[in-house]
Design an enzyme around this catalytic site. Structure first.
Site, PDB file in Angstrom:
ATOM      1  N   SER A 133       0.948  -1.088  -0.116  1.00  0.00           N
ATOM      2  CA  SER A 133       0.110   0.112  -0.015  1.00  0.00           C
ATOM      3  C   SER A 133       0.936   1.284  -0.091  1.00  0.00           C
ATOM      4  O   SER A 133       1.917   1.154   0.406  1.00  0.00           O
ATOM      5  CB  SER A 133      -0.871   0.068   1.471  1.00  0.00           C
ATOM      6  OG  SER A 133      -1.528   1.260   1.482  1.00  0.00           O
ATOM      7  N   TYR A 146      -2.093   0.513   9.952  1.00  0.00           N
ATOM      8  CA  TYR A 146      -2.074  -0.296   8.763  1.00  0.00           C
ATOM      9  C   TYR A 146      -0.875  -0.139   7.889  1.00  0.00           C
ATOM     10  O   TYR A 146      -0.139  -1.026   7.524  1.00  0.00           O
ATOM     11  CB  TYR A 146      -3.390  -0.099   7.736  1.00  0.00           C
ATOM     12  CG  TYR A 146      -3.402  -0.559   6.622  1.00  0.00           C
ATOM     13  CD1 TYR A 146      -4.210  -2.020   6.442  1.00  0.00           C
ATOM     14  CD2 TYR A 146      -3.171  -0.148   5.318  1.00  0.00           C
ATOM     15  CE1 TYR A 146      -4.151  -2.692   5.195  1.00  0.00           C
ATOM     16  CE2 TYR A 146      -3.308  -0.492   4.055  1.00  0.00           C
ATOM     17  CZ  TYR A 146      -3.687  -2.018   4.168  1.00  0.00           C
ATOM     18  OH  TYR A 146      -3.942  -2.773   2.698  1.00  0.00           O
TER      19      TYR A 146
END
Length: 241
Positions: A133, A146
């Site tokens: 990501s 995250y």
């Protein structure tokens, strides 16, 4: 036919990639927590697709995946991920147990599954593809848990590539997509302008089918398949607009 394991394959990018590989004749072992959805995906994709529902953080579930693979594995796609609390909290409000859960799903479980499947990957001189990501490299408020987990997964992939010279190991940032996880990250927002996961699959296929060097890639730099040579080298994470 080549064999692939794809975690988190009941929806989103995992499902899109599974559909593409099944159409190309691959044998697939698919994992996801939602048994009815995963079973339906397997039935839809054909007889060479095996669904193994369960939580990738469960050791017994990981052993079941490894047993289904056997002695040879051409591709391991570590796609299953946990976002954490929604709406995404600042680090000051992120509970220790919540962070631990995210790290367990996004870092510890992939490492544990990888260890089980390494002998089969070595036999096939296979490939490992981890889903990253842009939050792994950029500082977005609320994305600390995250993002930290994906940064750790990126490093695991990088070190694995250095330690296993016969394997090809990639981390790939797919970019924003119209998925359930993205919707949970931005509750109440309209994400219909985000691209469908299927649009990212050709970028993943460049890594799966080509001979690009180990490294971290952005999906956007790998599209179109015959595009600029900039896509042929690892790049830094793309910053959100």
């Amino acid at each position: 036919m080549p064999t692939a394991v794809i975690t988190g394959a009941s929806q989103g990018l995992g499902r899109a990639l599974a559909a593409d590989l099944a159409a190309a004749g691959w044998t697939l072992v698919l994992d996801a927590r939602t048994a009815p959805t995963l079973d339906a995906v397997a039935r839809e994709l054909g007889p060479d697709v095996l669904a193994i529902p369960g939580d990738v953080t469960d050791p017994e579930h990981r052993y079941a995946i490894a047993a289904a693979v056997g002695d040879r594995l051409d591709l391991l796609v570590l796609n299953a991920s946990a976002l954490g609390p929604s709406p995404l909290p600042p680090l000051a409000d992120l509970g220790t147990a919540e962070l631990r859960d995210v790290l367990e799903t996004n870092v510890v479980a992939p490492h544990a599954l990888l260890r089980l499947l390494l002998p089969a990957l070595r036999t096939a001189t296979g490939r490992v593809l981890t889903l990253s990501s842009d939050a792994a490299a950029a500082a977005y408020p609320g994305w600390g848990g995250y993002g930290a987990s994906k940064a750790a997964l990126d490093q695991l992939a990088a070190v694995l590539g250095a330690e296993e010279p016969l394997l090809l190991v990639y981390a790939v940032d797919p970019g924003d997509m119209r998925t359930a996880m993205h919707s949970a990250a931005f509750p109440g927002e309209d994400i219909s302008d985000r691209p469908e996961p299927e649009t990212v699959v050709p970028a993943l296929r460049r890594l799966i089918d080509g001979d690009l060097p180990n490294g971290r890639y952005e999906a956007a730099t790998l599209l179109p398949p015959d595009g600029p040579t900039a896509g042929d080298r690892p790049v830094a994470a793309q910053v959100r607009a």
